[in-house]
Design a protein around this motif. Structure first.
Motif, PDB file in Angstrom:
ATOM      1  N   TYR A   1       0.849  -1.192   0.000  1.00  0.00           N
ATOM      2  CA  TYR A   1       0.000   0.000   0.000  1.00  0.00           C
ATOM      3  C   TYR A   1       0.883   1.239   0.000  1.00  0.00           C
ATOM      4  O   TYR A   1       1.628   1.485   0.938  1.00  0.00           O
TER       5      TYR A   1
ATOM      6  N   SER B   1       0.817   5.406  -0.246  1.00  0.00           N
ATOM      7  CA  SER B   1      -0.102   6.540  -0.136  1.00  0.00           C
ATOM      8  C   SER B   1       0.655   7.799   0.268  1.00  0.00           C
ATOM      9  O   SER B   1       1.845   7.768   0.556  1.00  0.00           O
TER      10      SER B   1
ATOM     11  N   TYR C   1      -2.087  -1.448  -3.847  1.00  0.00           N
ATOM     12  CA  TYR C   1      -2.631  -0.110  -4.096  1.00  0.00           C
ATOM     13  C   TYR C   1      -1.500   0.900  -4.136  1.00  0.00           C
ATOM     14  O   TYR C   1      -0.555   0.835  -3.340  1.00  0.00           O
ATOM     15  N   SER C   2      -1.601   1.850  -5.074  1.00  0.00           N
ATOM     16  CA  SER C   2      -0.687   2.984  -5.111  1.00  0.00           C
ATOM     17  C   SER C   2      -1.455   4.243  -5.473  1.00  0.00           C
ATOM     18  O   SER C   2      -2.085   4.311  -6.521  1.00  0.00           O
ATOM     19  N   GLN C   3      -1.362   5.224  -4.609  1.00  0.00           N
ATOM     20  CA  GLN C   3      -2.012   6.507  -4.839  1.00  0.00           C
ATOM     21  C   GLN C   3      -1.272   7.308  -5.905  1.00  0.00           C
ATOM     22  O   GLN C   3      -1.892   8.044  -6.661  1.00  0.00           O
ATOM     23  N   ASP C   4       0.059   7.160  -5.973  1.00  0.00           N
ATOM     24  CA  ASP C   4       0.874   8.092  -6.743  1.00  0.00           C
ATOM     25  C   ASP C   4       1.714   7.511  -7.866  1.00  0.00           C
ATOM     26  O   ASP C   4       2.249   8.258  -8.667  1.00  0.00           O
TER      27      ASP C   4
END
Length: 186
Positions: free
Chosen positions: A93, A95, A122-125
């Motif tokens: 993860y 973030s 998951y990767s926000q960026d």
């Protein structure tokens, strides 16, 4: 360990290289806030209860095998996973709970070249960081590097897209043959 097994928050020159290790955190296996982490054939386990919250002086992410969250110091991060088994509510993860600016976040690098990921990724960026591995849930297409694809149904393997030679196009030419009796066949 009840909380985080490893909390990596040193400077940009901090380097952890983990080989054939087993790391289990009741909350998160490893949280990287600055520096470099290389994972080679390790088992890293985080918890199943997930939460992310900003923290200028400590951990931010619960429920991840590997959590990546740049610190308020805005130091570079480079995480490379070459193999092993990573698990948690989120196997990995990334973030930005500190809401660091785009220039700071551009210093965060991530690469997954192999391994088994039990839990979501998951990767926000960051986009285009997966070139290999087996995943319990299909990775978002934006995480998969150009020239690679996720294949499977219950588990998904990221692999290079095979380049096969296309079959020759059917011909539209016709041939006329004169038969011995003078007639023609097309």
């Amino acid at each position: 360990v009840d909380g985080h097994a490893i909390y990596q928050a040193g400077g940009a020159d901090t380097r952890f290289t983990l080989n054939n290790s087993s790391i289990t955190g009741g909350s998160t296996g490893i949280e990287v806030r600055a520096g470099n982490l290389s994972v080679n054939n390790c088992t890293i386990t985080g918890g199943k209860d997930f939460n992310v919250s900003a923290n200028g002086n400590g951990t931010t992410t619960d429920g991840a095998g590997i959590a990546i969250a740049q610190h308020t110091t805005k130091q570079p991060i480079n995480v490379v996973v070459n193999g092993g088994t990573i698990s948690g509510k989120y196997a990995l993860y990334e973030s930005n709970p500190q809401n660091n600016d785009a220039d700071a976040i551009s210093q965060v690098k991530l690469s997954i070249a192999g391994g088994t990921f039990a839990g979501d990724v998951y990767s926000q960026d960051i986009d285009g960081f997966i070139t290999g591995g087996t995943f319990s849930s299909k990775p978002d297409a934006r995480y998969i590097a150009s020239g690679y694809e996720a294949v499977g149904s219950d588990t998904y393997t990221v692999q290079r897209i095979s380049s096969s030679t296309p079959a020759p196009a059917p011909t539209t030419e016709t041939t006329t043959t004169t038969n011995p009796d003078g007639t023609t066949t097309t």
